[in-house]
Design an enzyme around this catalytic site. Structure first.
Site, PDB file in Angstrom:
ATOM      1  CD  GLU A 145      -2.815   1.293   2.386  1.00  0.00           C
ATOM      2  OE1 GLU A 145      -3.597   2.268   2.468  1.00  0.00           O
ATOM      3  OE2 GLU A 145      -2.783   0.374   3.231  1.00  0.00           O
ATOM      4  CG  ASP A 197      11.069   7.505  -3.706  1.00  0.00           C
ATOM      5  OD1 ASP A 197      10.077   6.971  -4.223  1.00  0.00           O
ATOM      6  OD2 ASP A 197      11.774   8.346  -4.302  1.00  0.00           O
ATOM      7  CG  ASP A 220      -0.651  15.601  -4.263  1.00  0.00           C
ATOM      8  OD1 ASP A 220      -1.547  16.163  -4.898  1.00  0.00           O
ATOM      9  OD2 ASP A 220       0.232  16.205  -3.654  1.00  0.00           O
ATOM     10  CG  ASP A 256     -11.547  12.690  -3.716  1.00  0.00           C
ATOM     11  OD1 ASP A 256     -10.380  12.762  -4.105  1.00  0.00           O
ATOM     12  OD2 ASP A 256     -11.947  13.251  -2.665  1.00  0.00           O
ATOM     13  NE  ARG A 294     -11.551  11.753  10.720  1.00  0.00           N
ATOM     14  CZ  ARG A 294     -10.494  11.068  11.114  1.00  0.00           C
ATOM     15  NH1 ARG A 294     -10.584   9.750  11.231  1.00  0.00           N
ATOM     16  NH2 ARG A 294      -9.359  11.671  11.401  1.00  0.00           N
ATOM     17  CG  PHE A 295     -10.771  12.840   5.762  1.00  0.00           C
ATOM     18  CD1 PHE A 295     -10.771  14.201   5.970  1.00  0.00           C
ATOM     19  CD2 PHE A 295     -10.142  12.036   6.688  1.00  0.00           C
ATOM     20  CE1 PHE A 295     -10.169  14.767   7.075  1.00  0.00           C
ATOM     21  CE2 PHE A 295      -9.524  12.581   7.800  1.00  0.00           C
ATOM     22  CZ  PHE A 295      -9.545  13.952   8.001  1.00  0.00           C
ATOM     23  CD  GLU A 296     -14.296   6.690  -0.084  1.00  0.00           C
ATOM     24  OE1 GLU A 296     -14.846   6.153  -1.065  1.00  0.00           O
ATOM     25  OE2 GLU A 296     -13.493   6.087   0.661  1.00  0.00           O
TER      26      GLU A 296
END
Length: 314
Positions: A145, A197, A220, A256, A294-296
């Protein structure tokens, strides 16, 4: 990280994932200035120290000693035995990165987790060795991930699927400490936290056909056109990933940011070593194993559209 491993939003109205947070590939944030180079010129053209102050008029030997002290300080971890500030050091090439580390406050709980658990469950991406994934995860299949933010979703996926190991990469120190603490409190032995990295990790520290999956959630978006080259999902990245995934292993991306989703779909569809698992050749429904953060959820409440892409390595 991922790292070049993934995260500021710079203009345009931004999505909740672009504001930070739980799943941001730190790589995957740009709220802090890039570190100065040792001989960067000051505003007046005179040599400058690493903190940007002019060193004009200082004897060369004293100036060099000051540069060396500041270089060592930049390399020293705030947490002895914990994640290094620059684990790969200067022996790796400079290149455009898709992430920039944030400098954020580490809570006492996160600090405690870093000090106690990093030697056991953490690793620095130094590019100096090939990892023994079967040994690290007791023979479990391993999913990488890239960019886990504060780690809540990663911990939930590890708890829901204890038969899969998760190698979670990020450069955000508070998030690293938070994920280690979550793993400890919930008895999750199938998580390892990697610092640095993700490109170096993939290229130099993972054996061919060693991964059973790759997850890149809410990297990002780098929304400005001139910054699109910093986006992680590019043909060159897919070339590298294809060599590390086992045949049939799935690369799962989620975003998103609509224009980035379109680019992801275009680049993945065009790559000869990946095949879309969606029957219609488009986006996939959110799989049950990817938690709704929660942000999604806040973004969905505001009308943002989240796209999942699941492509199998062929």
């Amino acid at each position: 990280m991922v790292s070049e491993p993934m995260n500021p939003s710079e203009s345009h109205p931004v999505s909740p994932s672009a504001h930070l947070a739980e799943n941001r590939s730190e790589g995957l944030t740009e709220n802090s200035p890039a570190p100065a180079t040792d001989n960067a010129p000051a505003a007046d053209g005179a040599p400058a120290s690493a903190d940007g102050r002019s060193t004009a008029g200082i004897p060369d030997d004293l100036r060099e000693a000051a540069f060396e002290r500041q270089r060592r300080l930049r390399q020293e971890s705030r947490f002895p035995g914990g994640p290094a500030i620059d684990p790969a050091g200067s022996h790796h090439e400079r290149r455009i990165r898709s992430f920039q580390p944030r400098r954020s406050r580490v809570t006492p709980g996160q600090q405690d987790a870093l000090l106690r658990l990093w030697p056991q469950w953490g690793l620095d991406i130094d590019g100096q060795r090939v990892l023994d994934l079967p040994g690290m995860f007791d023979g479990l299949p391993v999913v990488l991930e890239i960019g886990f933010g504060m780690g809540e979703a990663t911990a939930q996926m590890a708890a829901d699927d204890p038969g899969t190991g998760i190698l979670a990469v990020d450069v955000h120190t508070p998030g690293q400490g938070n994920l280690l603490g979550l793993a400890d409190r919930n008895g999750l032995s199938n998580i390892r936290v990697a610092n640095g990295d993700a490109i170096i990790l993939l290229r130099e520290m993972l054996a061919p056909d060693s991964l059973d999956g790759l997850r890149v959630y809410f990297p990002d978006p780098w929304p400005k056109k001139r910054h699109h080259k910093r986006r992680l999902i590019q043909p060159e990245f897919l070339d590298l990933v294809a060599g590390r995934l086992k045949p049939g292993a799935v690369l799962h991306c989620a975003t998103d940011w609509e224009p980035y989703a379109e680019q992801m779909l275009e680049v993945l569809t065009a790559h000869p070593r990946f095949e879309n698992t969606a029957a219609d050749g488009g986006y996939a429904p959110r799989p049950a194993f990817r938690p709704l953060t929660r942000f999604e959820g806040q973004g969905l409440d505001k009308g943002h559209v989240v796209h999942d892409l699941l492509f199998a390595r062929v």
